[in-house]
Enzyme design. Structure first.
Site, PDB file in Angstrom:
ATOM      1  N   LYS A  17       0.900  -1.137  -0.013  1.00  0.00           N
ATOM      2  CA  LYS A  17      -0.197   0.074  -0.148  1.00  0.00           C
ATOM      3  C   LYS A  17       0.976   1.550  -0.373  1.00  0.00           C
ATOM      4  CE  LYS A  17      -4.018   1.743   2.441  1.00  0.00           C
ATOM      5  NZ  LYS A  17      -4.845   2.589   1.300  1.00  0.00           N
TER       6      LYS A  17
HETATM    7  N1  PMP Z   1      -7.933  -1.170  -2.712  1.00  0.00           N
HETATM    8  C1  PMP Z   1      -7.320   0.417  -2.256  1.00  0.00           C
HETATM    9  C2  PMP Z   1      -6.483   0.131  -3.987  1.00  0.00           C
HETATM   10  C3  PMP Z   1      -7.043   0.817  -1.491  1.00  0.00           C
HETATM   11  O1  PMP Z   1      -6.514   1.399  -1.821  1.00  0.00           O
HETATM   12  C4  PMP Z   1      -7.923   0.007  -0.418  1.00  0.00           C
HETATM   13  C5  PMP Z   1      -8.448   1.140   0.577  1.00  0.00           C
HETATM   14  N2  PMP Z   1      -7.320   1.368   1.816  1.00  0.00           N
HETATM   15  C6  PMP Z   1      -8.727  -1.472  -0.579  1.00  0.00           C
HETATM   16  C7  PMP Z   1      -8.855  -1.861  -1.700  1.00  0.00           C
HETATM   17  C8  PMP Z   1      -9.477  -1.019   0.235  1.00  0.00           C
HETATM   18  O2  PMP Z   1      -8.198  -2.111   1.629  1.00  0.00           O
HETATM   19  P1  PMP Z   1      -8.812  -2.299   3.631  1.00  0.00           P
HETATM   20  O3  PMP Z   1     -10.467  -3.157   3.311  1.00  0.00           O
HETATM   21  O4  PMP Z   1      -7.812  -2.416   3.878  1.00  0.00           O
HETATM   22  O5  PMP Z   1      -8.808  -0.507   3.604  1.00  0.00           O
END
Ligand code: PMP
Length: 291
Positions: free
Chosen positions: A159
């Site tokens: 991320k």
């Molecule tokens: N995909 C992307 C590209 C994101 O930025 C996010 C947000 N963090 C998610 C999926 C969802 O991840 P999470 O459920 O951990 O927030």
């Protein structure tokens, strides 16, 4: 609050071990991360004073940093403690929180040698990512021309800021065309994810979602899979061809910011927020609020 620029708000930000007034949490223009995207971050939410799945978010922050070759100069326990400290300092119980790790301005150029790893944690009120009206009606997604890349060509499993230009461009195009968001396929042409959320489909009471080969390992995604399993639903994590979207009757997005949000439209395909989607949405809401 909504219209105040993010660098001019009141509050407190944790920066490299110190709590500083919000407006003083600044970086230099020659920060390595600003030029070379050497930054990783998390997005987590607190509900009723408890940060949902904080340990999982911190684990992912460290995994992302590791992919980018960055060693965080704090232990996971110290980061978790700092997250709670910053929540309390801002006197918030329901909040969105953004830990961010980046290479600083100690050195300039592609070489990362000599750069220091900095960490900050900001916390603010952010009730809903998509507008309540759009959530109720179901979001409309267009198809993006951008694709999630092969993990061999970008640090796509982290991320990291390094991966977000395609998301930002897709989201901007969607908004310019009157959509809520966009769906990105992966480099092989299978369904990937939305600009900042994972995607799920339902047919015959079965849950289908892209496997984790190049989409973010969403913590909400994992939570929803766990909830669905407990309900006895079958989960299929696999390659989904875009044409197959015509076979599903329900679709929804998951994300910390987006939570569980039904979709009404993805490209040429139409969906309804059916019984299973509403049930998963309610179960997720109950779980995060500790009910
Ligand atoms: N995909 C992307 C590209 C994101 O930025 C996010 C947000 N963090 C998610 C999926 C969802 O991840 P999470 O459920 O951990 O927030």
């Amino acid at each position: 609050m909504q219209d105040i620029p993010f660098d001019q708000r009141d509050g407190w930000i944790w920066v490299d071990g110190k709590t500083v007034p919000w407006k003083d949490a600044k970086v230099h223009v020659l920060t390595h991360a600003l030029h070379y995207a050497s930054s990783v971050f998390e997005g987590q939410r607190a509900y009723n004073g408890k940060i949902f799945k904080l340990e999982d978010h911190t684990d992912r922050l460290y995994r992302s940093a590791d992919i980018l070759g960055m060693e965080i100069p704090w232990t996971k326990d110290q980061i978790n403690e700092a997250c709670y400290e910053n929540l309390a300092k801002n006197e918030l119980v329901d909040a969105y929180q953004r830990p961010v790790v980046w290479r600083g301005a100690e050195k300039m150029g592609l070489s990362v040698k000599g750069t220091e790893i900095h960490v900050a944690i900001a916390t603010w009120s952010w009730p809903s990512y998509f507008s309540p009206e759009a959530r109720l009606k179901g979001l409309r997604l267009c198809m993006s021309n951008w694709r999630r890349p092969d993990p061999m060509t970008a640090p796509i499993l982290a991320k990291s800021a390094a991966n977000y230009p395609i998301g930002c461009l897709s989201k901007d195009e969607a908004e310019n065309r009157g959509y809520d968001d966009a769906l990105l396929l992966d480099w092989e042409g299978y369904v990937g994810e939305a600009s900042g959320a994972n995607i799920f489909f339902i047919k015959n009471g079965e849950l289908h979602t892209p496997s984790l080969k190049c989409v973010l390992a969403g913590i909400t995604r994992a939570t929803v899979i766990e909830i669905a399993r407990e309900k006895g639903m079958k989960i299929c994590e696999r390659n989904i061809r875009p044409e197959e979207m015509g076979d599903f009757d329900q679709a929804f997005l998951t994300g910390t910011a987006a939570e569980v949000t039904p979709l009404s439209e993805v490209g040429d395909f139409r969906f309804k927020a059916g019984e299973e989607t509403i049930d998963l949405m309610n179960s997720y809401d109950a779980l995060v609020r500790g009910k």
